[in-house]
Design a protein around this motif. Structure first.
Motif, PDB file in Angstrom:
ATOM      1  N   ALA A   3       0.954  -2.634   5.127  1.00 31.20           N
ATOM      2  CA  ALA A   3       0.976  -1.422   4.404  1.00 31.20           C
ATOM      3  C   ALA A   3       0.712  -0.208   4.809  1.00 31.20           C
ATOM      4  O   ALA A   3      -0.061  -0.246   6.058  1.00 31.20           O
ATOM      5  CB  ALA A   3       0.247  -1.640   2.943  1.00 31.20           C
ATOM      6  N   ALA A   4       1.208   0.856   4.316  1.00 26.72           N
ATOM      7  CA  ALA A   4       1.094   2.174   4.918  1.00 26.72           C
ATOM      8  C   ALA A   4      -0.778   2.739   4.903  1.00 26.72           C
ATOM      9  O   ALA A   4      -0.656   3.459   5.856  1.00 26.72           O
ATOM     10  CB  ALA A   4       1.802   3.121   4.389  1.00 26.72           C
ATOM     11  N   THR A   5      -1.225   2.338   4.045  1.00 20.99           N
ATOM     12  CA  THR A   5      -2.665   2.690   3.732  1.00 20.99           C
ATOM     13  C   THR A   5      -3.564   1.822   3.326  1.00 20.99           C
ATOM     14  O   THR A   5      -3.156   0.622   2.750  1.00 20.99           O
ATOM     15  CB  THR A   5      -2.529   3.816   2.691  1.00 20.99           C
ATOM     16  N   GLU A   7      -5.402   1.646   0.842  1.00 18.64           N
ATOM     17  CA  GLU A   7      -5.222   1.436  -0.779  1.00 18.64           C
ATOM     18  C   GLU A   7      -3.932   0.976  -1.131  1.00 18.64           C
ATOM     19  O   GLU A   7      -3.895  -0.109  -2.090  1.00 18.64           O
ATOM     20  CB  GLU A   7      -5.251   2.936  -1.484  1.00 18.64           C
ATOM     21  N   ALA A   8      -2.918   1.002  -0.463  1.00 19.18           N
ATOM     22  CA  ALA A   8      -1.498   0.325  -0.690  1.00 19.18           C
ATOM     23  C   ALA A   8      -1.619  -1.129  -0.272  1.00 19.18           C
ATOM     24  O   ALA A   8      -0.921  -1.876  -0.980  1.00 19.18           O
ATOM     25  CB  ALA A   8      -0.522   1.115  -0.111  1.00 19.18           C
ATOM     26  N   LEU A   9      -2.239  -1.523   0.742  1.00 18.86           N
ATOM     27  CA  LEU A   9      -2.697  -2.937   1.039  1.00 18.86           C
ATOM     28  C   LEU A   9      -3.277  -3.594  -0.136  1.00 18.86           C
ATOM     29  O   LEU A   9      -2.678  -4.480  -0.454  1.00 18.86           O
ATOM     30  CB  LEU A   9      -3.359  -2.884   2.468  1.00 18.86           C
ATOM     31  N   ALA A  11      -3.616  -2.901  -3.273  1.00 14.24           N
ATOM     32  CA  ALA A  11      -2.747  -2.999  -4.511  1.00 14.24           C
ATOM     33  C   ALA A  11      -1.503  -4.168  -4.240  1.00 14.24           C
ATOM     34  O   ALA A  11      -1.449  -4.932  -5.111  1.00 14.24           O
ATOM     35  CB  ALA A  11      -2.160  -1.601  -4.576  1.00 14.24           C
ATOM     36  N   ALA A  12      -0.796  -4.075  -3.406  1.00 21.30           N
ATOM     37  CA  ALA A  12       0.008  -4.970  -2.952  1.00 21.30           C
ATOM     38  C   ALA A  12      -0.462  -6.372  -2.948  1.00 21.30           C
ATOM     39  O   ALA A  12       0.299  -7.385  -3.289  1.00 21.30           O
ATOM     40  CB  ALA A  12       0.699  -4.567  -1.611  1.00 21.30           C
ATOM     41  N   GLU A  15      -0.921  -7.673  -6.526  1.00 20.76           N
ATOM     42  CA  GLU A  15       0.500  -8.004  -6.609  1.00 20.76           C
ATOM     43  C   GLU A  15       1.049  -9.407  -6.206  1.00 20.76           C
ATOM     44  O   GLU A  15       1.475 -10.317  -6.892  1.00 20.76           O
ATOM     45  CB  GLU A  15       1.345  -6.930  -6.626  1.00 20.76           C
TER      46      GLU A  15
END
Length: 124
Positions: A3-5, A7-9, A11-12, A15
């Motif tokens: 992931a790009a960050t 936090e994005a990691l 969250a992904a 999911e």
């Protein structure tokens, strides 16, 4: 691919777990990662896959989410967070829910941020 960050990691990751398909989860985890669960330590992506698939087989229709996530450290190439993980699932025909404590260490590698270590345990 990561992931790009951080936090994005994370969250992904939440999911992806809820798809119950390790092929969706795997790109978010480093090949050499270590995962520590109550049932043991799982080193490397193959052992981690086995642990996830065993959990999904036992916890039918599991829904997983994180609460109270706190970033302990966030650097340019490594970060660590702690959280409360929660789930609901059907176990032996009965709907059950539970929670525990989690710690996750993530690292920025060539193709983005990936999980290099996760430690989940029962609540104290």
């Amino acid at each position: 691919m990561g992931a790009a960050t951080p936090e994005a990691l994370i969250a992904a990751y939440g999911e992806a777990i809820n798809t119950h398909r390790f092929a969706v989860v795997a790109p978010l985890i480093a090949q050499d990662a270590s995962f520590w669960f109550n049932d043991g330590s799982h080193l490397g992506i193959a052992a981690i896959r086995d642990a996830f698939e065993a959990t999904w087989a036992r916890l039918v229709d599991e829904r997983y989410w994180l609460e109270d996530l706190i970033w302990i450290v966030k650097g340019q190439d490594i970060a660590a967070c702690r959280y409360l993980f929660c789930y609901t699932a059907v176990v032996n025909g009965d709907v059950q829910s539970g929670a525990g404590r989690g710690t996750c260490i993530v690292e920025r590698r060539l193709h983005g941020w990936v999980i290099v270590h996760e430690h989940l345990s029962a609540l104290a």
